[in-house]
Design an enzyme around this catalytic site. Structure first.
Site, mmCIF file in Angstrom:
data_model
loop_
_atom_site.group_PDB
_atom_site.id
_atom_site.type_symbol
_atom_site.label_atom_id
_atom_site.label_comp_id
_atom_site.label_asym_id
_atom_site.label_seq_id
_atom_site.Cartn_x
_atom_site.Cartn_y
_atom_site.Cartn_z
ATOM 1 C CG HIS A 2 -1.999 -0.975 1.226
ATOM 2 N ND1 HIS A 2 -3.140 -0.841 1.969
ATOM 3 C CD2 HIS A 2 -2.136 -2.127 0.537
ATOM 4 C CE1 HIS A 2 -3.929 -1.870 1.756
ATOM 5 N NE2 HIS A 2 -3.343 -2.676 0.894
ATOM 6 C CE1 TYR A 26 -4.190 3.491 9.482
ATOM 7 C CE2 TYR A 26 -4.592 3.303 11.837
ATOM 8 C CZ TYR A 26 -3.903 2.911 10.704
ATOM 9 O OH TYR A 26 -2.925 1.951 10.790
ATOM 10 N N PRO A 32 -2.283 -0.170 19.339
ATOM 11 C CG PRO A 32 -4.220 -1.416 18.927
ATOM 12 C CD PRO A 32 -3.452 -0.760 20.020
ATOM 13 C CE LYS A 48 5.148 2.882 13.245
ATOM 14 N NZ LYS A 48 5.717 2.503 11.998
ATOM 15 C CE1 TYR A 71 -0.063 3.396 9.939
ATOM 16 C CE2 TYR A 71 0.563 2.932 7.674
ATOM 17 C CZ TYR A 71 -0.236 2.694 8.775
ATOM 18 O OH TYR A 71 -1.212 1.716 8.709
HETATM 19 P P1 FAD Z 1 4.448 -12.105 21.042
HETATM 20 O O1 FAD Z 1 3.888 -12.102 19.673
HETATM 21 O O2 FAD Z 1 3.536 -11.831 22.184
HETATM 22 O O3 FAD Z 1 5.141 -13.523 21.250
HETATM 23 C C1 FAD Z 1 5.581 -13.981 22.511
HETATM 24 C C2 FAD Z 1 5.520 -15.507 22.539
HETATM 25 O O4 FAD Z 1 6.076 -15.965 23.765
HETATM 26 C C3 FAD Z 1 4.094 -16.036 22.489
HETATM 27 O O5 FAD Z 1 3.960 -16.980 21.456
HETATM 28 C C4 FAD Z 1 3.882 -16.630 23.878
HETATM 29 O O6 FAD Z 1 3.025 -17.775 23.857
HETATM 30 C C5 FAD Z 1 5.293 -17.011 24.268
HETATM 31 N N1 FAD Z 1 5.511 -17.111 25.721
HETATM 32 C C6 FAD Z 1 4.949 -16.375 26.707
HETATM 33 N N2 FAD Z 1 5.419 -16.753 27.907
HETATM 34 C C7 FAD Z 1 6.313 -17.738 27.675
HETATM 35 C C8 FAD Z 1 7.134 -18.515 28.523
HETATM 36 N N3 FAD Z 1 7.127 -18.351 29.850
HETATM 37 N N4 FAD Z 1 7.935 -19.443 27.971
HETATM 38 C C9 FAD Z 1 7.963 -19.631 26.609
HETATM 39 N N5 FAD Z 1 7.179 -18.915 25.757
HETATM 40 C C10 FAD Z 1 6.375 -17.971 26.286
HETATM 41 N N6 FAD Z 1 1.933 -4.668 15.350
HETATM 42 C C11 FAD Z 1 2.306 -4.170 14.135
HETATM 43 O O7 FAD Z 1 3.513 -3.967 13.933
HETATM 44 N N7 FAD Z 1 1.423 -3.874 13.127
HETATM 45 C C12 FAD Z 1 0.092 -4.057 13.315
HETATM 46 O O8 FAD Z 1 -0.680 -3.867 12.369
HETATM 47 C C13 FAD Z 1 -0.366 -4.540 14.601
HETATM 48 N N8 FAD Z 1 -1.658 -4.748 14.843
HETATM 49 C C14 FAD Z 1 -2.050 -5.337 15.998
HETATM 50 C C15 FAD Z 1 -3.391 -5.584 16.180
HETATM 51 C C16 FAD Z 1 -3.817 -6.203 17.337
HETATM 52 C C17 FAD Z 1 -5.283 -6.447 17.507
HETATM 53 C C18 FAD Z 1 -2.866 -6.601 18.343
HETATM 54 C C19 FAD Z 1 -3.317 -7.321 19.600
HETATM 55 C C20 FAD Z 1 -1.535 -6.350 18.168
HETATM 56 C C21 FAD Z 1 -1.112 -5.715 17.016
HETATM 57 N N9 FAD Z 1 0.238 -5.454 16.798
HETATM 58 C C22 FAD Z 1 0.619 -4.873 15.609
HETATM 59 C C23 FAD Z 1 1.242 -5.815 17.805
HETATM 60 C C24 FAD Z 1 1.965 -7.147 17.522
HETATM 61 O O9 FAD Z 1 1.033 -8.182 17.341
HETATM 62 C C25 FAD Z 1 2.927 -7.482 18.675
HETATM 63 O O10 FAD Z 1 3.686 -6.353 18.983
HETATM 64 C C26 FAD Z 1 3.866 -8.655 18.322
HETATM 65 O O11 FAD Z 1 3.185 -9.883 18.381
HETATM 66 C C27 FAD Z 1 5.070 -8.725 19.281
HETATM 67 O O12 FAD Z 1 5.862 -9.845 18.989
HETATM 68 P P2 FAD Z 1 6.717 -10.557 20.125
HETATM 69 O O13 FAD Z 1 7.406 -11.687 19.456
HETATM 70 O O14 FAD Z 1 7.505 -9.553 20.852
HETATM 71 O O15 FAD Z 1 5.644 -11.074 21.185
HETATM 72 C C1 DHB Z 2 -4.114 -3.502 11.361
HETATM 73 C C2 DHB Z 2 -3.747 -3.374 12.673
HETATM 74 C C3 DHB Z 2 -3.340 -2.137 13.147
HETATM 75 O O1 DHB Z 2 -2.963 -1.992 14.431
HETATM 76 C C4 DHB Z 2 -3.300 -1.037 12.311
HETATM 77 O O2 DHB Z 2 -2.914 0.170 12.792
HETATM 78 C C5 DHB Z 2 -3.652 -1.176 10.979
HETATM 79 C C6 DHB Z 2 -4.063 -2.427 10.513
HETATM 80 C C7 DHB Z 2 -4.547 -4.833 10.872
HETATM 81 O O3 DHB Z 2 -4.669 -5.759 11.693
HETATM 82 O O4 DHB Z 2 -4.789 -4.975 9.667
#
Ligand code: FAD
Ligand code: DHB
Length: 392
Positions: free
Chosen positions: A72, A200, A292, A296, A384
């Site tokens: 996009h 948005y 969210p 980021k 962004y």
């Molecule tokens: P996580 O994805 O949380 O992974 C951590 C892992 O560790 C999990 O699988 C968990 O099960 C495991 N774990 C936990 N405790 C233990 C333990 N004790 N021992 C072993 N394993 C364990 N980010 C974006 O950049 N763009 C977006 O568009 C965006 N949209 C989002 C929309 C929503 C609705 C949500 C909820 C989040 C969004 N995010 C977005 C954020 C993004 O999903 C997270 O920041 C990302 O998953 C972080 O990755 P991580 O690997 O740090 O943590």
């Molecule tokens: C999506 C999630 C976000 O947090 C955002 O800012 C834009 C899009 C998504 O899940 O598609």
């Protein structure tokens, strides 16, 4: 078991780190409490910054993303019944790609397993020990049997609710937190796209977001109470709420379809400092959370592990600790930029029950300025699409 780097958590941070270390000839073991099936099916992020896309491409993981993801070049801000386009590519020469987080995870897991990577799902009772020594240990159970890993470093990639952050010495750690009085109600819908770019929207009833997953599946969100229960929202009520918040004079209309998933997420800003103590290092959501709105979170997790992989490479290859010593400060610079941007986007687009007519006017004025001034649009666009990642 003995390894160089023990990685706790198989989310984007943990899996990408083990992939990058493997490419550099550094051995790691990844421990994950959930099943592979649960990791590969949890619906979360969708927006990849250019830096994340480049990283996936450069490390051999970009093929399916190129085919199935959508690049996009702009986003829309909608308010007061009108949509306004921010041309990301014209303003920054960069773009974003919409490709779901769980698809990135599937690609990473497939690559790690194909390379005989040591990746254990369904582990229990993970505990970090001897973190003060040069040889930390990770204890855990798998299939009922107690296991131990001796390693050089433990990397906490276990998300916000993991155990690693709590293992940092309390006296050293400084936490910064803000909890927002709203959440996001998210739906997945079987329908054609309503828009070729993300929308948005700010409305007096609250924020709404139109995103996408593919030509047949759409992702939409709207601001709700963080304690909202999905059972209270019938499909009709959801469509009515979204249509109201997206009402416009541009002739644009929302395409409805079968809703097959509903969930509510809370919103917080959180940073812990520093991100390293001796041989324990944190990356991704284990160290920081953003609301969210700026998309980021996943991208920050990827940027953190890019820095970490370089730091570990420079230690193992050149015996230099400098990059590991700098890791926390360098990562936190990007983290705080994203914290500010996500907080700013959240405040500009969400409405509060207790906000006064004065605050509503200020919010509208900020939106009007943001879509009119080239400097303001550039500020939004730069943040962004995200700054380039440190080169691998
Ligand atoms: P996580 O994805 O949380 O992974 C951590 C892992 O560790 C999990 O699988 C968990 O099960 C495991 N774990 C936990 N405790 C233990 C333990 N004790 N021992 C072993 N394993 C364990 N980010 C974006 O950049 N763009 C977006 O568009 C965006 N949209 C989002 C929309 C929503 C609705 C949500 C909820 C989040 C969004 N995010 C977005 C954020 C993004 O999903 C997270 O920041 C990302 O998953 C972080 O990755 P991580 O690997 O740090 O943590
Ligand atoms: C999506 C999630 C976000 O947090 C955002 O800012 C834009 C899009 C998504 O899940 O598609």
């Amino acid at each position: 078991m003995r390894t160089q780097v023990a990685i706790i958590g198989a989310g984007p941070a943990g899996l990408m780190l083990s992939h990058l270390l493997h490419l550099q000839g550094i051995e790691s073991v990844v421990l994950e409490t959930r099943s592979r099936q649960a990791v590969e099916s949890t619906i979360r992020a969708g927006v990849l910054e250019q830096g994340t896309v480049d990283l996936l491409d450069q490390t051999g993981l970009g093929e399916r993303m190129r085919r199935e993801g959508a690049r996009h070049q702009g986003i829309r801000l909608a308010f007061d019944g009108r949509q306004h386009r921010i041309d990301l590519t014209e303003l920054t020469d960069r773009a974003i790609t919409v490709y779901a987080q769980h698809e990135v995870l599937k690609d990473l897991i497939a690559a790690r397993l194909a390379a005989q990577g040591q990746l254990y799902f369904g582990v229990e009772q993970v505990a970090l020990r001897a973190l003060d020594s040069d040889r930390p240990q990770v204890h855990y159970r798998i299939d009922g049997a107690a296991q131990r890993i001796d390693c050089d470093f433990v990397i906490g990639c276990d998300g916000f609710h993991g155990i690693s952050r709590a293992a940092m010495p309390g006296g050293l750690r400084q936490d910064y937190t803000r909890v927002y009085p709203f959440g996001w109600f998210g739906i997945l819908v079987e329908a054609p796209p309503s828009s070729d770019e993300l929308i948005y929207a700010r409305h007096a009833r609250g924020f709404a977001l139109i995103s996408t997953r593919s030509t047949g599946v759409q992702r939409m969100y709207f601001q709700c109470d963080p304690a909202e229960r999905v059972e209270q929202w019938s499909d009709d009520r959801i469509w009515h709420e979204l249509a109201t918040r997206l009402e416009n004079h541009d002739g644009w209309s929302l395409k409805q379809g079968r809703i097959f998933q509903k969930n509510v997420v809370g919103m917080r800003s959180f940073v812990t400092e520093p991100m390293r103590c001796k041989r324990l290092l944190l990356a991704g959501d284990a160290a920081h959370i953003v609301p969210p709105t700026g998309a980021k979170g996943l991208n920050l997790a990827m940027a953190d592990v890019c820095l970490l992989a370089q730091a570990l490479e420079s230690l193992y290859r050149r015996r230099s600790w400098r990059r590991l010593d700098d890791y926390s400060d360098r990562a936190l610079q990007r983290v705080w930029r994203a914290e500010h941007f996500s907080w700013w986007m959240t405040n500009m687009l969400h409405t509060r029950r207790d906000s006064s007519p004065f605050q509503h006017r200020l919010q509208l004025s900020e939106l009007q300025y943001t879509v009119k001034s080239r400097s303001a649009m550039t500020m939004l666009a730069e943040n962004y699409v995200g700054a380039p990642f440190p080169l691998m």
